[in-house]
Design a protein around this motif. Structure first.
Motif, PDB file in Angstrom:
ATOM      1  N   ILE A   1      13.539   7.846   8.238  1.00  0.00           N
ATOM      2  CA  ILE A   1      12.459   6.899   8.646  1.00  0.00           C
ATOM      3  C   ILE A   1      11.064   7.492   8.535  1.00  0.00           C
ATOM      4  O   ILE A   1      10.815   8.698   9.200  1.00  0.00           O
ATOM      5  N   ASP A   2      10.204   7.014   7.814  1.00  0.00           N
ATOM      6  CA  ASP A   2       8.945   7.559   7.928  1.00  0.00           C
ATOM      7  C   ASP A   2       7.933   7.262   9.068  1.00  0.00           C
ATOM      8  O   ASP A   2       7.915   5.898   9.300  1.00  0.00           O
ATOM      9  N   VAL A   3       7.708   8.203   9.596  1.00  0.00           N
ATOM     10  CA  VAL A   3       6.595   8.004  10.946  1.00  0.00           C
ATOM     11  C   VAL A   3       5.343   8.050  10.805  1.00  0.00           C
ATOM     12  O   VAL A   3       4.635   8.462  11.855  1.00  0.00           O
TER      13      VAL A   3
ATOM     14  N   ASN B   1       5.060  16.381   8.382  1.00  0.00           N
ATOM     15  CA  ASN B   1       4.549  16.064   6.882  1.00  0.00           C
ATOM     16  C   ASN B   1       5.490  15.487   6.015  1.00  0.00           C
ATOM     17  O   ASN B   1       6.159  14.640   6.519  1.00  0.00           O
ATOM     18  N   GLN B   2       5.588  15.864   4.797  1.00  0.00           N
ATOM     19  CA  GLN B   2       6.663  15.364   3.805  1.00  0.00           C
ATOM     20  C   GLN B   2       7.791  16.445   3.627  1.00  0.00           C
ATOM     21  O   GLN B   2       8.354  16.366   2.616  1.00  0.00           O
ATOM     22  N   ASP B   3       8.139  17.445   4.275  1.00  0.00           N
ATOM     23  CA  ASP B   3       9.289  18.207   4.483  1.00  0.00           C
ATOM     24  C   ASP B   3      10.610  17.458   4.540  1.00  0.00           C
ATOM     25  O   ASP B   3      10.305  16.361   4.941  1.00  0.00           O
TER      26      ASP B   3
ATOM     27  N   ILE C   1       0.881  -1.201   0.031  1.00  0.00           N
ATOM     28  CA  ILE C   1       0.002   0.099  -0.167  1.00  0.00           C
ATOM     29  C   ILE C   1       0.952   1.163   0.178  1.00  0.00           C
ATOM     30  O   ILE C   1       0.729   2.100  -0.756  1.00  0.00           O
ATOM     31  N   HIS C   2       2.108   1.166   0.785  1.00  0.00           N
ATOM     32  CA  HIS C   2       2.790   2.507   1.097  1.00  0.00           C
ATOM     33  C   HIS C   2       3.399   2.717  -0.448  1.00  0.00           C
ATOM     34  O   HIS C   2       3.493   3.994  -0.770  1.00  0.00           O
ATOM     35  N   HIS C   3       3.960   1.677  -0.988  1.00  0.00           N
ATOM     36  CA  HIS C   3       4.820   1.998  -2.359  1.00  0.00           C
ATOM     37  C   HIS C   3       3.540   2.215  -3.606  1.00  0.00           C
ATOM     38  O   HIS C   3       3.745   3.257  -4.272  1.00  0.00           O
TER      39      HIS C   3
ATOM     40  N   GLU D   1       1.557   7.422  10.296  1.00  0.00           N
ATOM     41  CA  GLU D   1       0.908   5.894  10.444  1.00  0.00           C
ATOM     42  C   GLU D   1       0.928   4.904   9.247  1.00  0.00           C
ATOM     43  O   GLU D   1       0.762   3.713   9.707  1.00  0.00           O
ATOM     44  N   HIS D   2       0.613   5.758   8.164  1.00  0.00           N
ATOM     45  CA  HIS D   2       0.678   4.557   7.016  1.00  0.00           C
ATOM     46  C   HIS D   2       1.827   3.721   6.832  1.00  0.00           C
ATOM     47  O   HIS D   2       1.933   2.648   6.007  1.00  0.00           O
ATOM     48  N   ALA D   3       3.070   4.097   7.368  1.00  0.00           N
ATOM     49  CA  ALA D   3       4.084   3.491   7.297  1.00  0.00           C
ATOM     50  C   ALA D   3       4.120   2.063   8.377  1.00  0.00           C
ATOM     51  O   ALA D   3       5.060   1.240   8.371  1.00  0.00           O
TER      52      ALA D   3
ATOM     53  N   ASN E   1      11.274  11.645  -0.650  1.00  0.00           N
ATOM     54  CA  ASN E   1      11.512  10.884   1.022  1.00  0.00           C
ATOM     55  C   ASN E   1      11.437   9.643   0.743  1.00  0.00           C
ATOM     56  O   ASN E   1      12.092   8.680   1.261  1.00  0.00           O
ATOM     57  N   HIS E   2      10.126   8.950  -0.052  1.00  0.00           N
ATOM     58  CA  HIS E   2      10.090   7.541  -0.144  1.00  0.00           C
ATOM     59  C   HIS E   2      11.078   6.923  -1.154  1.00  0.00           C
ATOM     60  O   HIS E   2      11.415   5.991  -0.846  1.00  0.00           O
ATOM     61  N   CYS E   3      11.519   7.626  -2.029  1.00  0.00           N
ATOM     62  CA  CYS E   3      12.747   7.202  -3.064  1.00  0.00           C
ATOM     63  C   CYS E   3      14.030   6.781  -2.102  1.00  0.00           C
ATOM     64  O   CYS E   3      14.385   5.703  -2.325  1.00  0.00           O
TER      65      CYS E   3
END
Ligand code: MN
Length: 228
Positions: free
Chosen positions: A189-191, A170-172, A53-55, A193-195, A103-105
Motif C-alpha cells: 500500500i502506497d502511503v 520513500n520509494q524503497d 494524477i497518481h498514474h 500523501e499523493h495516494a 512499486n506502482h506497477c
C-alpha cells in the motif's frame, strides 16, 4: 576464396535483414503500464482524480526519470528486479525512480473494483500460519501503513516459506539489498500523501481501511505463487 564467401554471406544477411543487428542492440525502455481498470473504477474507496494524477503524473514521472537515469549506463537493458537489487548503492535517481516504477506497477495490479473480502486457498492458509489469523494480519499491515513516518509503503512479503509485514521509506522496496525489509513483495500500500490526500486529507487510517475494500486477493495469490 573463403574470405570472399564469408564476406558475401555477411553482406547478404545485412541486405536481407537490414534492421536485425540494430534491433538486437536496442535496449528496451521501461513503459508506464495501462491500468487494468478505469480511473473511477475504485470509487468510492479511491477517487478518480487521485487515480488519474497518481498514474498519469506520478507513476509516469518515475518511469520517465528511471529511463533517463539508466540510459547509457550498465543498468540499461537489465530487468527492474535486477536494478532494484543493487539500487541502494546506486544514485538517488536510480533508487527512487526504480522503486517508484516497480512499486506502482505492483500497486495497480493488486487492486480491483471487484476486490475486497478475504483471501482464500493457500494464501489464506499461509496468512493464518504466519500471523495467527486474517484479522491479526490486517492489524499488522494496517499498523505498518499507519506508522510509516512520512512517505513510504507497507508490504506483505513472502520470505523463506513465511509471510511478513514491513514498511519502507520513500520509494524503497523489499527487493533492495540492505533495506531491512526482506522477501518478495506480494501486496503493498502506497502511503504517500499523493495516494490519498484529495479524498482523505490527513486521515491516513481511513484510507488504509478503504484500501482493504479494493484488494485483489486473486492477484496477491498469483504473486505468492510466483514468489515461491
Ligand atoms: Mn504513489
Amino acid at each position: 576464396m573463403l574470405i570472399n564467401i564469408v564476406f558475401y554471406f555477411s553482406l547478404t544477411s545485412f541486405n536481407f535483414e537490414p534492421n536485425y543487428s540494430f534491433e538486437k542492440q536496442k535496449k528496451m525502455a521501461f513503459e508506464l503500464p495501462k491500468l487494468p481498470y478505469e480511473y473511477d473504477a475504485l470509487e468510492p474507496h479511491i477517487d478518480a482524480r487521485t487515480m488519474e494524477i497518481h498514474h498519469s503524473k506520478h507513476h509516469n514521472g518515475y518511469t520517465t526519470k528511471l529511463n533517463g537515469a539508466i540510459a547509457g549506463t550498465e543498468l540499461e537493458g537489465k530487468t527492474i528486479e535486477e536494478i532494484l537489487k543493487g539500487a541502494t548503492s546506486q544514485s538517488g535517481a536510480v533508487r527512487n525512480n526504480g522503486g517508484g516504477f516497480y512499486n506502482h506497477c505492483l500497486f495497480w495490479e493488486i487492486m480491483s473494483p471487484n476486490g475486497g473480502g478475504n483471501p482464500n486457498g493457500e494464501l489464506a492458509a499461509l496468512i493464518d500460519e504466519s500471523f495467527g489469523s486474517f484479522d491479526a494480519f490486517k492489524d499488522a499491515f494496517s499498523n505498518a501503513a499507519a506508522t510509516q513516518f512520512g512517505s513510504g509503503w507497507a508490504w506483505l512479503c513472502y520470505n523463506n516459506g513465511k509471510l511478513e509485514v514491513c514498511g519502507t521509506a520513500n520509494q524503497d522496496n523489499p527487493l533492495m539489498d540492505g533495506i531491512g525489509c526482506n522477501g518478495i513483495p506480494i501486496l503493498g500500500i502506497d502511503v504517500w500523501e499523493h495516494a490519498y490526500y484529495l479524498n482523505y486529507q490527513n486521515r491516513r487510517p481511513d484510507y488504509i481501511n478503504a484500501f482493504f475494500n479494493v484488494i485483489n486477493w486473486d492477484k496477491v495469490s498469483e504473486n505468492l505463487n510466483n514468489a515461491k
